[in-house]
Motif scaffolding. Sequence first.
Motif, PDB file in Angstrom:
ATOM      1  N   MET A 112      24.363  21.555  20.325  1.00 58.44           N
ATOM      2  CA  MET A 112      25.034  22.802  19.956  1.00 58.44           C
ATOM      3  C   MET A 112      24.088  23.816  19.318  1.00 58.44           C
ATOM      4  SD  MET A 112      28.324  22.594  20.776  1.00 58.44           S
ATOM      5  CE  MET A 112      29.477  23.377  19.630  1.00 58.44           C
ATOM      6  N   GLN A 113      22.838  23.434  19.084  1.00 58.02           N
ATOM      7  CA  GLN A 113      21.939  24.311  18.340  1.00 58.02           C
ATOM      8  C   GLN A 113      21.274  25.411  19.179  1.00 58.02           C
ATOM      9  OE1 GLN A 113      22.168  23.998  15.005  1.00 58.02           O
ATOM     10  NE2 GLN A 113      23.623  22.420  15.675  1.00 58.02           N
ATOM     11  N   PRO A 114      20.756  25.122  20.390  1.00 55.56           N
ATOM     12  CA  PRO A 114      20.073  26.192  21.133  1.00 55.56           C
ATOM     13  C   PRO A 114      21.013  27.355  21.454  1.00 55.56           C
ATOM     14  CG  PRO A 114      19.635  24.035  22.109  1.00 55.56           C
ATOM     15  CD  PRO A 114      20.727  23.836  21.115  1.00 55.56           C
ATOM     16  N   GLU A 115      20.454  28.529  21.542  1.00 57.23           N
ATOM     17  CA  GLU A 115      21.264  29.697  21.895  1.00 57.23           C
ATOM     18  C   GLU A 115      21.875  29.550  23.286  1.00 57.23           C
ATOM     19  OE1 GLU A 115      22.481  32.525  20.397  1.00 57.23           O
ATOM     20  OE2 GLU A 115      21.925  31.286  18.683  1.00 57.23           O
ATOM     21  N   SER A 116      21.131  28.910  24.188  1.00 52.30           N
ATOM     22  CA  SER A 116      21.661  28.645  25.522  1.00 52.30           C
ATOM     23  C   SER A 116      20.975  27.406  26.076  1.00 52.30           C
ATOM     24  CB  SER A 116      21.441  29.848  26.446  1.00 52.30           C
ATOM     25  OG  SER A 116      20.053  30.099  26.613  1.00 52.30           O
ATOM     26  N   LEU A 117      21.600  26.783  27.069  1.00 48.74           N
ATOM     27  CA  LEU A 117      21.029  25.624  27.741  1.00 48.74           C
ATOM     28  C   LEU A 117      20.703  26.007  29.180  1.00 48.74           C
ATOM     29  CD1 LEU A 117      23.378  22.822  26.408  1.00 48.74           C
ATOM     30  CD2 LEU A 117      21.025  23.268  25.726  1.00 48.74           C
ATOM     31  N   PRO A 118      19.517  25.644  29.667  1.00 46.57           N
ATOM     32  CA  PRO A 118      19.073  26.165  30.953  1.00 46.57           C
ATOM     33  C   PRO A 118      19.687  25.519  32.185  1.00 46.57           C
ATOM     34  CG  PRO A 118      17.391  24.759  29.984  1.00 46.57           C
ATOM     35  CD  PRO A 118      18.466  24.908  28.959  1.00 46.57           C
ATOM     36  N   SER A 119      20.155  24.274  32.072  1.00 43.06           N
ATOM     37  CA  SER A 119      20.433  23.540  33.311  1.00 43.06           C
ATOM     38  C   SER A 119      21.867  23.084  33.507  1.00 43.06           C
ATOM     39  CB  SER A 119      19.513  22.305  33.387  1.00 43.06           C
ATOM     40  OG  SER A 119      18.160  22.672  33.301  1.00 43.06           O
ATOM     41  N   TYR A 120      22.450  22.406  32.525  1.00 45.97           N
ATOM     42  CA  TYR A 120      23.701  21.692  32.754  1.00 45.97           C
ATOM     43  C   TYR A 120      24.726  21.953  31.656  1.00 45.97           C
ATOM     44  CZ  TYR A 120      20.667  19.106  35.922  1.00 45.97           C
ATOM     45  OH  TYR A 120      19.779  18.770  36.911  1.00 45.97           O
ATOM     46  N   VAL A 121      25.986  21.654  31.961  1.00 46.66           N
ATOM     47  CA  VAL A 121      27.018  21.583  30.939  1.00 46.66           C
ATOM     48  C   VAL A 121      27.014  20.188  30.317  1.00 46.66           C
ATOM     49  CG1 VAL A 121      29.498  21.514  30.544  1.00 46.66           C
ATOM     50  CG2 VAL A 121      28.509  23.411  31.810  1.00 46.66           C
ATOM     51  N   SER A 122      27.051  19.136  31.159  1.00 46.27           N
ATOM     52  CA  SER A 122      27.103  17.752  30.685  1.00 46.27           C
ATOM     53  C   SER A 122      25.783  17.042  30.958  1.00 46.27           C
ATOM     54  CB  SER A 122      28.246  16.995  31.367  1.00 46.27           C
ATOM     55  OG  SER A 122      29.500  17.463  30.929  1.00 46.27           O
ATOM     56  N   TYR A 123      25.164  16.536  29.904  1.00 49.60           N
ATOM     57  CA  TYR A 123      23.851  15.906  30.005  1.00 49.60           C
ATOM     58  C   TYR A 123      23.936  14.388  29.879  1.00 49.60           C
ATOM     59  CZ  TYR A 123      21.171  20.273  29.616  1.00 49.60           C
ATOM     60  OH  TYR A 123      20.608  21.503  29.846  1.00 49.60           O
ATOM     61  N   ASN A 124      23.150  13.687  30.708  1.00 45.72           N
ATOM     62  CA  ASN A 124      22.920  12.254  30.502  1.00 45.72           C
ATOM     63  C   ASN A 124      22.303  12.014  29.138  1.00 45.72           C
ATOM     64  OD1 ASN A 124      23.795  11.627  33.070  1.00 45.72           O
ATOM     65  ND2 ASN A 124      21.839  10.805  33.784  1.00 45.72           N
ATOM     66  N   LEU A 125      22.674  10.895  28.533  1.00 45.34           N
ATOM     67  CA  LEU A 125      22.126  10.520  27.232  1.00 45.34           C
ATOM     68  C   LEU A 125      21.920   9.011  27.217  1.00 45.34           C
ATOM     69  CD1 LEU A 125      21.655  12.393  24.729  1.00 45.34           C
ATOM     70  CD2 LEU A 125      23.658  11.314  23.716  1.00 45.34           C
ATOM     71  N   GLY A 126      20.731   8.575  26.802  1.00 42.25           N
ATOM     72  CA  GLY A 126      20.446   7.146  26.755  1.00 42.25           C
ATOM     73  C   GLY A 126      19.723   6.754  25.493  1.00 42.25           C
ATOM     74  N   ALA A 127      19.723   5.457  25.191  1.00 41.09           N
ATOM     75  CA  ALA A 127      18.966   4.932  24.054  1.00 41.09           C
ATOM     76  C   ALA A 127      18.394   3.566  24.419  1.00 41.09           C
ATOM     77  CB  ALA A 127      19.835   4.844  22.814  1.00 41.09           C
ATOM     78  N   PHE A 128      19.271   2.555  24.565  1.00 39.83           N
ATOM     79  CA  PHE A 128      18.821   1.224  24.972  1.00 39.83           C
ATOM     80  C   PHE A 128      19.927   0.551  25.773  1.00 39.83           C
ATOM     81  CE2 PHE A 128      20.043   1.217  20.413  1.00 39.83           C
ATOM     82  CZ  PHE A 128      21.261   0.546  20.504  1.00 39.83           C
ATOM     83  N   SER A 129      19.565  -0.504  26.507  1.00 37.12           N
ATOM     84  CA  SER A 129      20.525  -1.265  27.296  1.00 37.12           C
ATOM     85  C   SER A 129      20.392  -2.749  26.968  1.00 37.12           C
ATOM     86  CB  SER A 129      20.291  -1.051  28.795  1.00 37.12           C
ATOM     87  OG  SER A 129      20.482   0.297  29.175  1.00 37.12           O
ATOM     88  N   PHE A 130      21.518  -3.461  27.022  1.00 36.08           N
ATOM     89  CA  PHE A 130      21.473  -4.906  26.807  1.00 36.08           C
ATOM     90  C   PHE A 130      22.726  -5.542  27.399  1.00 36.08           C
ATOM     91  CE2 PHE A 130      23.137  -2.981  22.837  1.00 36.08           C
ATOM     92  CZ  PHE A 130      24.396  -3.544  22.795  1.00 36.08           C
ATOM     93  N   SER A 131      22.683  -6.844  27.557  1.00 38.18           N
ATOM     94  CA  SER A 131      23.820  -7.642  27.994  1.00 38.18           C
ATOM     95  C   SER A 131      24.428  -8.338  26.783  1.00 38.18           C
ATOM     96  CB  SER A 131      23.364  -8.695  29.004  1.00 38.18           C
ATOM     97  OG  SER A 131      22.514  -9.647  28.365  1.00 38.18           O
ATOM     98  N   PRO A 132      25.647  -8.862  26.898  1.00 40.30           N
ATOM     99  CA  PRO A 132      26.216  -9.633  25.789  1.00 40.30           C
ATOM    100  C   PRO A 132      25.322 -10.806  25.369  1.00 40.30           C
ATOM    101  CG  PRO A 132      27.933  -9.069  27.344  1.00 40.30           C
ATOM    102  CD  PRO A 132      26.641  -8.634  27.965  1.00 40.30           C
TER     103      PRO A 132
END
Length: 313
Positions: A227-247
């Motif tokens: 929400m901070q930039p004055e505008s976003l150049p590419s998309y409305v909804s962005y992919n977001l990742g951190a880490f992946s694991f199984s149970p």
Amino acid sequence: MDSKILVIGSSGQIGTELVLKLREIYGNKNVIASDIRKGNYEVMESGPFEYLDVMNKNEVKEVLEKHEITEVYLMVAILSVIAEQNPLKAWELNMNSLFNILELAKNGYIKRLFWPSSIAVFGPDTPKEMTPQDTVIKPSTVYGISKLAGENWCSYYRNKYGVDVRSIRYPGLISYKTTPGGGTTDYAVEIFYEAIKRKSYTCFLEKDTVLPMMYMDDAINATIGIMQPESLPSYVSYNLGAFSFSPEELAEAIKMKIPQFEISYKPDARQEIAMTWPQSIDDSKARKDWGWEPKVGLEEMVDIMLQGLHFTI
């Protein structure tokens, strides 16, 4: 003009922690929490709260005018598992709540809007590894269908009416501060409660079901960050990742801290949903466009969860 922020759905898993972080940044009186049910003690006591039904557009409009709101975080949703049990109710809430806020933004009552999407927009035909920002998107759940439709409507309102709306495709979120809300990744929170209380857990997913996850603090920082930039150049909804694991991998990490912990597996209908979702996420567009970067890794998350729950259970 100073930001005046309204969080709708402030009593939910994300909304609770989002309100507290926003109040820390912008000041308690400048962040109004709202929901159809009261929030936790800290949310209710630290700043303004409005009982609000987002399905009533006039009611929302009154709150926007009363507090001279500039930004809205719309955190209302029926999540994947519960949505499958009542598809029409989930569609109505998830979509009409968004329409109400988009219309109010179009008519000038809101300057900037955040709306949460999800990895549920992806489906069985989507590439599983490092799922790209732009790819095959054919969701197979009610929740995913509503999130994909929401993304498209947000793009429409931005392109057609100039509405400044921003969105993140959240992975599974993990926190000890609030209980999960009916999602397919809830096991990754439940397992910590059971590890501490009973030293055992029966998981509703298969042991090798890898899903993308994120510690809540990173999700909150991303939500505010986009929400901070004055505008976003590419998309409305962005992919977001951190880490992946199984149970199984998460259980092994917990065993390093609680050696007597045991896990068993009894997959239910949630396994079918999980099998349609990605295993890892390519979030390079978010990193490039607005500086996204996760701070918490898997081992650190396990430490934080166990330490945090020892004081709350």
